[in-house]
Design an enzyme around this catalytic site. Structure first.
Site, short mmCIF file in Angstrom:
data_model
loop_
_atom_site.label_atom_id
_atom_site.label_comp_id
_atom_site.label_asym_id
_atom_site.label_seq_id
_atom_site.Cartn_x
_atom_site.Cartn_y
_atom_site.Cartn_z
N SER A 184 36.92 -45.59 -18.11
CA SER A 184 37.47 -45.62 -19.46
C SER A 184 38.99 -45.80 -19.40
O SER A 184 39.45 -46.80 -18.86
CB SER A 184 37.04 -44.36 -20.21
N ASP A 235 28.92 -51.13 -25.75
CA ASP A 235 29.73 -49.95 -25.48
C ASP A 235 30.53 -49.63 -26.74
O ASP A 235 31.31 -50.46 -27.21
CB ASP A 235 30.68 -50.23 -24.31
N HIS A 275 28.63 -45.58 -23.30
CA HIS A 275 29.95 -45.64 -22.67
C HIS A 275 29.91 -44.90 -21.34
O HIS A 275 29.71 -43.69 -21.31
CB HIS A 275 30.98 -45.00 -23.59
#
Length: 512
Positions: free
Chosen positions: A234, A457, A486
């Site tokens: 991320s 996502d 995610h």
């Protein structure tokens, strides 16, 4: 650049980028729901560790949900001194907390893997412990794991904004506008946070992704390594992108899991409306399949209509602490993975009157903020998050810019109701970025960057990952997965195969 696409059944786990972790923790409070002899370093270098003094680790740093994780007894910690200001050697140094777990088999060890979580703002010191329980065994036999608290975070010269509890509670929520689209409350909140951060000095701390990338290179050198491998998730992917751009020849193998676009978090935040629209159909299909029990609609289209009906109902009359914007936030947060769909179902049942509020919560409106889920984040988490967002790039200062963007996003991405275009404290930040944003992929380097990305996502959409792939050009390849959510599950064979192959052999996916 190359790409392969894999179809798989995802077994996803959450990788928080901004406030996704605290949102889900707050949801639990709100709804009363539970959820489940060392080889030489690659390219040279001696037994790793350099001259660092390894010993016990400091007390745990509270996470975004306020809890302190227990320390892993295998984990060792050390301190690395880095410049306070890379532009001014006379400014002195700060101390970064670094951790390691020696997972590698001495006979098979090929290097060190720096593991960096999402964020920004969360501690990464215990991340080697988390990843040691999740990465493929073959990777752990080949790599020792290293983590660190980024500058401004946790045990590494932490920044603070001295925010009162009400402001830290409001930070749990994404900046949804008021029910009628007004952003007046968002502007007032953003200005107050910026002013408090300035008074506490958080806007002058030199906290930025570029400086954290430079810090990584100091850590690499302190470990006695010519090159270091990297796994970022991320927001950690953006830090990896910047490091691989600033120090391409000091990267060994770089893996980016759930990829932030090359413009960084400012660009990524503007894309979450797209991500929600692309991943919501998976949640809607799951809810529709249980229509006999849930009664939200027997088709994804009917479920979508129910979502808007319930959000409007809560805008007019919240149920306990569940306001319309809390409902939107909980729904968006649940898109992170199928394991959180039951949490969304619980929120929807509460909104529909099919369930009662959690015991002792009453039905009064929250007083801290009309859009807040009542939980309180650590001040350092909020301060560091904003310091990175505002230190990486300049944000428009005109409130009218955000009003116009919010209005446009309400039309374009109705599920998120204008939130992606809304204002953050950076619009009123007192300090200016110390340098222009790093242009990701602008320097030549080895072909050693692997992107791992779900097609649907909610937090880092596929379109942004494609932009990062293009920015790195021949240096990178991407394995994309026909899945929603995610974050990669490295216990899934479909994910583990290209990941392990790359880290052990350096081979990237071809074509596809």
């Amino acid at each position: 650049m190359t790409q392969m696409t894999v179809r798989r059944m995802p077994r996803l786990r959450m990788r928080p980028r901004l406030v996704l972790g605290p949102v889900l923790a707050a949801a639990l409070l709100t709804l009363g729901v539970s959820v489940p002899a060392v080889a030489r370093a690659p390219g040279g270098g001696s037994a790793w560790g350099g001259g660092l003094a390894w010993g016990g680790c400091p007390a745990g740093t509270p996470g975004a949900d306020g809890t302190v994780p227990p320390r892993d007894p295998r984990e060792q910690c050390a301190v690395v001194a880095v410049p306070r200001d890379y532009r001014d050697p006379a400014a002195g140094t700060i101390r970064l907390a670094v951790s390691r777990i020696r997972t590698a088999d001495p006979g098979q060890r090929r290097g060190v893997l720096l593991v960096v979580p999402g964020g920004p703002g969360g501690s990464g010191l215990d991340y080697p412990s988390r990843m040691a329980g999740l990465l493929p065994a073959a990777v752990l036999r080949s790599y020792d794991l290293v983590g660190f608290d980024e500058r401004g975070v946790g045990n590494s010269a932490p920044v603070h904004c001295d925010l009162p509890a009400a402001d830290r509670a409001a930070a749990v929520i994404y900046p949804f506008p008021a029910a009628d689209g007004s952003i007046a409350g968002n502007l007032a909140y953003a200005r107050e946070v910026a002013d408090r951060c300035a008074a506490a000095g958080a806007d002058q701390a030199g906290v930025s992704t570029a400086n954290s990338a430079r810090d990584i290179d100091r850590i690499r050198a302190a470990l006695g390594l010519r090159r270091i491998s990297y796994l970022g998730s991320s927001y950690g992917t953006y830090l990896g992108e910047v490091y691989a751009t600033l120090f391409p020849d000091r990267t060994d193998r770089v893996v980016l899991d759930s990829v932030v676009p090359p413009g960084g978090e400012q660009q990524a935040l503007g894309m979450v409306g797209l991500g929600a629209e692309q991943s919501f159909p998976d949640l809607a299909a799951w809810l529709a399949a249980q229509d006999a029990a849930l009664h939200f609609g027997s088709t994804p289209a009917e479920v979508r209509a129910t979502y808007f009906r319930l959000a409007a109902k809560l805008d007019a009359a919240p149920v306990g602490r569940l306001t319309g914007n809390a409902f939107r936030t909980l729904t968006y947060a649940s898109l992170v993975g199928k394991v959180y769909y039951p949490l969304a179902a619980r929120a929807w049942q509460l909104a529909a009157g099919q369930a009662a509020p959690a015991a002792g919560q009453g039905t009064a409106r929250p007083t801290a903020s009309p859009t807040a889920i009542p939980t309180v984040l650590p001040d350092n988490f909020v301060a560091a998050q904003d310091a990175v967002l505002c230190g990486d790039s300049a944000w428009p200062r005109d409130p009218g810019y955000y009003a116009a963007r919010t209005a446009a996003d309400r039309i374009r991405y109705p599920l998120t109701n204008g939130m992606p275009g809304n204002v953050w404290p950076c619009a009123f930040w007192h300090g200016e970025p110390g340098e222009p944003p790093v242009r990701v992929g602008s320097t030549p380097g080895p072909r050693n960057v692997l992107l791992l990305q779900n097609l649907r996502d909610p937090d880092t959409p596929y379109a942004g990952a494609r932009q990062t792939l293009a920015a790195f050009g021949r240096r990178a390849a991407m394995a994309s997965f026909d899945a929603s959510g995610h974050g990669m599950d490295f216990t899934d064979p479909a994910v583990a195969a290209p990941f392990t192959r790359f880290l052990l052999t350096g081979l990237l996916p071809e074509g596809g």
